[in-house]
Design a protein around this motif. Structure first.
Motif, short mmCIF file in Angstrom:
data_model
loop_
_atom_site.label_atom_id
_atom_site.label_comp_id
_atom_site.label_asym_id
_atom_site.label_seq_id
_atom_site.Cartn_x
_atom_site.Cartn_y
_atom_site.Cartn_z
N GLY A 4 0.80 -1.23 0.00
CA GLY A 4 0.00 0.00 0.00
C GLY A 4 0.82 1.27 0.00
N VAL A 5 2.09 1.20 -0.43
CA VAL A 5 2.95 2.38 -0.50
C VAL A 5 3.06 2.81 -1.96
CG1 VAL A 5 5.27 3.29 -0.08
CG2 VAL A 5 4.26 1.64 1.52
N SER A 6 2.72 4.06 -2.24
CA SER A 6 2.74 4.55 -3.62
C SER A 6 4.16 4.90 -4.05
CB SER A 6 1.86 5.80 -3.75
OG SER A 6 0.51 5.49 -3.44
N PRO A 7 4.63 4.33 -5.16
CA PRO A 7 5.98 4.67 -5.65
C PRO A 7 6.05 6.13 -6.08
CG PRO A 7 5.13 2.66 -6.69
CD PRO A 7 3.97 3.31 -6.00
N ASP A 8 7.24 6.72 -5.98
CA ASP A 8 7.45 8.07 -6.52
C ASP A 8 8.30 7.96 -7.78
OD1 ASP A 8 10.02 7.60 -5.62
OD2 ASP A 8 9.92 9.02 -3.96
N ILE A 9 8.67 9.10 -8.35
CA ILE A 9 9.42 9.10 -9.61
C ILE A 9 10.76 8.40 -9.44
CG2 ILE A 9 10.35 11.40 -9.16
CD1 ILE A 9 9.67 9.70 -12.57
N PHE A 10 11.35 8.49 -8.24
CA PHE A 10 12.64 7.84 -8.02
C PHE A 10 12.49 6.33 -7.98
CE2 PHE A 10 12.77 11.99 -5.72
CZ PHE A 10 13.55 12.65 -6.65
N SER A 11 11.39 5.86 -7.41
CA SER A 11 11.12 4.42 -7.39
C SER A 11 11.06 3.88 -8.82
CB SER A 11 9.80 4.12 -6.68
OG SER A 11 9.66 4.81 -5.48
N TYR A 12 10.28 4.57 -9.64
CA TYR A 12 10.13 4.13 -11.02
C TYR A 12 11.45 4.22 -11.79
CZ TYR A 12 5.02 4.01 -10.58
OH TYR A 12 3.74 3.69 -10.22
N SER A 13 12.20 5.30 -11.55
CA SER A 13 13.45 5.49 -12.29
C SER A 13 14.46 4.41 -11.96
CB SER A 13 14.04 6.88 -11.96
OG SER A 13 13.21 7.90 -12.45
N ILE A 14 14.55 4.04 -10.68
CA ILE A 14 15.49 2.98 -10.28
C ILE A 14 15.11 1.68 -10.97
CG2 ILE A 14 16.40 1.64 -8.35
CD1 ILE A 14 15.74 4.10 -6.56
N CYS A 15 13.81 1.39 -11.01
CA CYS A 15 13.34 0.15 -11.62
C CYS A 15 13.53 0.17 -13.14
CB CYS A 15 11.88 -0.10 -11.26
SG CYS A 15 11.34 -1.78 -11.59
N ILE A 16 13.23 1.31 -13.76
CA ILE A 16 13.44 1.45 -15.20
C ILE A 16 14.91 1.21 -15.54
CG2 ILE A 16 13.53 3.15 -17.08
CD1 ILE A 16 10.91 4.33 -15.92
N ASN A 17 15.78 1.78 -14.72
CA ASN A 17 17.21 1.57 -14.93
C ASN A 17 17.59 0.10 -14.82
OD1 ASN A 17 20.19 2.58 -14.89
ND2 ASN A 17 20.00 1.34 -13.03
N SER A 18 16.98 -0.61 -13.87
CA SER A 18 17.31 -2.03 -13.68
C SER A 18 16.95 -2.85 -14.91
CB SER A 18 16.60 -2.59 -12.44
OG SER A 18 15.23 -2.80 -12.67
N TYR A 19 15.81 -2.50 -15.54
CA TYR A 19 15.43 -3.20 -16.78
C TYR A 19 16.41 -2.86 -17.91
CZ TYR A 19 10.85 -4.63 -14.92
OH TYR A 19 9.84 -5.22 -14.19
#
Length: 472
Positions: free
Chosen positions: A187-202
């Motif tokens: 139930g924790v909403s990701p922020d732009i940094f969450s998404y960016s870290i994950c995008i980078n991992s892909y």
């Protein structure tokens, strides 16, 4: 006349697929992600007292940038002078929780934390401890601390981002997406940094399909403002994969995000410079030291130290005359950003390769250590500078640096060492008031007579002012 978009310039270039106009921005890596500006320039525009500046501070660390107590105290003072008292308080509280591990060391931090009562182990202190573990890349301890925080209801988006950073730093990129999934389940909403870290991992694993899907998902999120760094990072992965058109689409979006954003423009300018540098190398048989000095000077001014270091490494392999004016530019860049330890490591590596620096090089390091109040290192490096004075006979140390070192040495070094240091300085500068005053102070502290020093001062026509009379 309408300006030409940056993406058009690149599309019309002859060798687009090999252009490294975008750096690989790995979040939370040991290298700096965005060096385009200083910390206060990011805080300054957030004038609304209701807007928290904590995310800006957190992101600064996540990007791998350095921060120290002196820098933060200066920011606090500026904010108070501007009557931004709420923001000044936020910086103060953040500083106390985030610098604890850097100042005391991990062992002391753990002992201090365990000595506290359960009531005093606040959410901020738990988060600070997690930061320490992540910074030291201690996977087991980080995950254990994260679980404790979850059990206590202390986790936030920052906690999950820290764990994703941990997996990024330890080259366990395949585990990053599962952390993002866990955030949502909890139930924790990701922020732009969450998404960016994950995008980078892909992207780093060449999983461009999932990278695209996640970027499209972010763009659909109305409450998430996708930044230019994310688009430039994705464009870089497309370039590496030879997907020109998709890279251009991301680059256009990056340009759109750059409007009214000086940091973004600096980012793009540095990429234009790199493109021009590649063209110069393709069309000119050899790059001389003056070209390297010009290029490094521009990159350092823009704050792009990662790229500057790459160009410096290229210069070292060029076969050009080893002119220390070239690496000195990068040493100054690191010193100005507080990365003086990295600057010293770089300089010592050159010495280990058999190169003899100019005194200017060591003086840059000494000045940087004075700025960080590490006077032991400052005096050591200034001795190194004097030792190689023959490499630049016109070199003279900066008066304010010498004054700071002498002021510290008179209270922290024995009389023989202070005398030796002053005598070494006499080989490059004439005896002056500060040098005499340091000798007087250390003699008085050690119970020695100063009559001979006073006579020498008179002979050198150095005025006996009130401070000197008072100490003698």
């Amino acid at each position: 006349m309408a300006s030409t978009p940056f993406s058009t310039i690149l599309r019309n270039s002859h060798n687009f697929t090999t252009a490294t106009f975008l750096l690989s921005r790995t979040y939370c890596s040991s290298t700096t992600v965005t060096n385009q500006n200083n910390l206060f320039s990011r805080i300054s525009p957030l004038g609304d007292p209701c807007v928290s500046i904590v995310p800006v501070l957190d992101n600064w660390l996540r990007e791998g940038n350095d921060v120290n107590d002196q820098q933060l105290q200066r920011i606090i003072k500026i904010l108070r002078n501007k009557k931004r008292f709420n923001h000044a308080l936020q910086v103060s509280e953040w500083m106390s929780s985030n610098l604890i591990g850097r100042v005391r060391g991990l062992d002391n931090v753990e002992s201090y934390f365990q000595s506290l009562s359960d009531r005093d182990k606040t959410e901020k202190l738990h988060g600070a401890l997690l930061n320490c573990y992540v910074r030291e890349r201690l996977v087991d301890k980080s995950l254990s601390q994260m679980q404790k925080m979850k059990d206590m209801g202390f986790v936030s988006v920052l906690s999950y981002n820290n764990i994703m950073c941990l997996y990024t730093q330890t080259q366990q990129l395949e585990k990053v997406p599962s952390v993002l999934a866990m955030m949502r389940e909890d139930g924790v909403s990701p922020d732009i940094f969450s998404y960016s870290i994950c995008i980078n991992s892909y992207g780093a694993r060449s999983d461009l399909v999932n990278m695209e899907k996640l970027l499209e998902e972010v763009e659909r999120e109305s409450h998430i403002d996708t930044d230019f760094i994310t688009y430039s990072m994705v464009a870089n992965f497309y370039i590496k994969a030879g997907m020109k058109e998709k890279a251009l689409i991301c680059l256009r979006k990056c340009e759109d995000k750059a409007k009214h954003n000086a940091i973004a423009y600096n980012h793009l300018i540095s990429h234009v410079m790199m493109r021009l540098w590649k063209l110069q190398k393709a069309n000119c048989k050899k790059q001389f030291n003056r070209e390297y000095i010009t290029m490094l000077g521009c990159l350092v001014k823009l704050g792009d130290l990662d790229q500057a270091e790459k160009i410096l490494n290229e210069w070292e392999l060029s076969g050009n005359t080893y002119d220390f004016r070239v690496p000195n530019i990068v040493l100054i860049g690191y010193s100005n950003r507080g990365l003086i330890e990295k600057a010293e490591t770089m300089l010592r590596s050159m010495v280990e390769k058999g190169k003899t620096p100019t005194p200017n090089s060591w003086a840059i390091i000494a000045s940087g250590y004075v700025a960080k109040k590490n006077m032991e290192k400052a005096i050591q490096c200034m001795k190194e500078a004097v030792a190689v004075k023959a490499e630049n006979k016109r070199w003279r140390p900066k008066a304010n640096v010498i004054s700071s070192i002498l002021s510290w040495a008179t209270s922290n070094r024995d009389i023989e060492e202070v005398e030796d240091f002053v005598n070494s300085l006499k080989t490059v500068i004439s005896m002056n008031r500060d040098m005499y005053l340091s000798l007087i102070k250390v003699c008085v502290r050690c119970g020695k007579e100063v009559d001979g020093i006073l006579e020498s001062m008179k002979a050198d026509n150095v005025e006996l002012d009130e401070e000197i009379r008072g100490n003698s």
